[in-house]
Design a protein around this motif. Structure first.
Motif, short mmCIF file in Angstrom:
data_model
loop_
_atom_site.label_atom_id
_atom_site.label_comp_id
_atom_site.label_asym_id
_atom_site.label_seq_id
_atom_site.Cartn_x
_atom_site.Cartn_y
_atom_site.Cartn_z
N ALA A 93 -3.14 2.58 -13.98
CA ALA A 93 -4.33 3.29 -14.48
C ALA A 93 -4.95 4.21 -13.42
N ALA A 94 -4.65 3.95 -12.15
CA ALA A 94 -5.27 4.71 -11.06
C ALA A 94 -4.35 5.80 -10.48
N ARG A 95 -3.16 5.94 -11.00
CA ARG A 95 -2.22 6.91 -10.44
C ARG A 95 -2.67 8.35 -10.70
N GLY A 96 -2.28 9.22 -9.77
CA GLY A 96 -2.60 10.64 -9.89
C GLY A 96 -4.01 10.98 -9.45
N LYS A 97 -4.69 10.04 -8.79
CA LYS A 97 -6.08 10.27 -8.38
C LYS A 97 -6.24 10.28 -6.85
N GLY A 98 -5.12 10.31 -6.12
CA GLY A 98 -5.19 10.40 -4.67
C GLY A 98 -5.26 9.08 -3.93
N TYR A 99 -5.15 7.96 -4.64
CA TYR A 99 -5.24 6.67 -3.97
C TYR A 99 -4.04 6.41 -3.05
N GLY A 100 -2.89 6.92 -3.41
CA GLY A 100 -1.72 6.76 -2.54
C GLY A 100 -1.95 7.42 -1.19
N ARG A 101 -2.55 8.59 -1.20
CA ARG A 101 -2.87 9.30 0.04
C ARG A 101 -3.90 8.51 0.87
N VAL A 102 -4.92 7.98 0.20
CA VAL A 102 -5.94 7.18 0.89
C VAL A 102 -5.28 5.94 1.51
N LEU A 103 -4.39 5.32 0.78
CA LEU A 103 -3.67 4.15 1.28
C LEU A 103 -2.84 4.51 2.51
N MET A 104 -2.12 5.63 2.46
CA MET A 104 -1.31 6.06 3.60
C MET A 104 -2.19 6.40 4.80
N GLU A 105 -3.35 6.98 4.59
CA GLU A 105 -4.27 7.28 5.70
C GLU A 105 -4.73 5.98 6.36
N ALA A 106 -5.06 4.98 5.55
CA ALA A 106 -5.48 3.68 6.09
C ALA A 106 -4.35 3.02 6.88
N ILE A 107 -3.14 3.14 6.37
CA ILE A 107 -1.98 2.57 7.06
C ILE A 107 -1.75 3.29 8.39
N LYS A 108 -1.83 4.61 8.36
CA LYS A 108 -1.63 5.39 9.59
C LYS A 108 -2.63 4.95 10.66
N GLU A 109 -3.89 4.78 10.29
CA GLU A 109 -4.91 4.33 11.24
C GLU A 109 -4.60 2.93 11.75
N SER A 110 -4.15 2.06 10.87
CA SER A 110 -3.85 0.68 11.26
C SER A 110 -2.64 0.59 12.17
N LEU A 111 -1.68 1.49 12.00
CA LEU A 111 -0.48 1.48 12.85
C LEU A 111 -0.76 2.01 14.24
N ALA A 112 -1.72 2.91 14.35
CA ALA A 112 -2.12 3.48 15.64
C ALA A 112 -0.92 3.92 16.49
N GLY A 113 -0.01 4.68 15.88
CA GLY A 113 1.10 5.25 16.63
C GLY A 113 2.29 4.33 16.84
N LYS A 114 2.28 3.13 16.29
CA LYS A 114 3.42 2.22 16.45
C LYS A 114 4.53 2.63 15.49
N ALA A 115 5.76 2.48 15.94
CA ALA A 115 6.93 2.85 15.14
C ALA A 115 7.10 1.88 13.97
N HIS A 129 7.42 12.08 -1.01
CA HIS A 129 6.54 13.18 -0.61
C HIS A 129 5.45 12.68 0.35
N LEU A 130 4.85 11.53 0.02
CA LEU A 130 3.83 10.95 0.90
C LEU A 130 4.41 10.58 2.27
N PHE A 131 5.58 9.96 2.25
CA PHE A 131 6.21 9.61 3.53
C PHE A 131 6.41 10.86 4.39
N ASN A 132 6.93 11.92 3.79
CA ASN A 132 7.14 13.16 4.54
C ASN A 132 5.83 13.72 5.07
N GLN A 133 4.78 13.70 4.27
CA GLN A 133 3.48 14.23 4.70
C GLN A 133 2.88 13.42 5.84
N PHE A 134 3.21 12.15 5.94
CA PHE A 134 2.64 11.30 6.98
C PHE A 134 3.61 11.05 8.14
#
Length: 158
Positions: A93-115, A129-134
């Motif tokens: 029900a929440a798809r197409g509203k940018g939540y995947g991008r928000v999730l990836m941003e939170a993950i990126k912050e949590s990883l803090a540069g770790k492989a 597409h999200l993987f490539n963008q991040f």
């Protein structure tokens, strides 16, 4: 909208059940031992917008599983990747509203540069597409999933 990232041991029983339910709804993960695998994760991520609409995790994959992913995909240098990004799911029900991008941003912050590495279905263009963008890149070749009649693709982020 609220982004929450915390270790499984810091999650309430309700949060853990919500996480497991959403992952299960995705239909692409073996449910055998899922609860125990969730407990071993480094961090669980939740996106709330009046209710939990998306989840993901930074996983601590066991050595045998990680070796199998890299072997099946014929990808090099598995030792460079300590963490696995996984259990990414946005409720239908929440798809197409940018939540995947928000999730990836939170993950990126949590990883803090770790492989880390991640896998996704070969036909899941939005996730790729999200993987490539991040900053993730495809590695190796597609391989058949053990959880269904589809192929998986490995992505890595040094």
């Amino acid at each position: 909208m609220e982004r929450i990232a915390k270790a499984p041991k810091d999650c309430s029983v309700t949060e853990l059940k919500t996480f497991e339910k959403l992952v299960s709804n995705g239909g692409e993960v073996s449910l055998t031992g899922l609860r125990q695998r969730i407990q071993r994760a480094e961090k669980l991520l939740f996106i709330h917008d009046s209710e939990c609409v998306a989840v993901g995790a930074i996983k601590n994959p066991n050595a045998g599983y990680k070796a199998g992913v890299f072997e099946k995909s014929n990808a090099p240098e598995q030792s460079k990747y300590q963490y696995e990004l996984g259990w990414l799911y946005v409720s239908s029900a929440a798809r197409g509203k940018g939540y995947g991008r928000v999730l990836m941003e939170a993950i990126k912050e949590s990883l803090a540069g770790k492989a880390c590495f991640a896998t996704t279905r070969e036909d899941n263009a939005p996730m790729q597409h999200l993987f490539n963008q991040f900053g993730f890149s495809k590695s190796g070749r597609p391989y058949k999933s053990e959880n269904g009649d589809y192929s998986l693709v490995l992505y890595v982020k040094p």
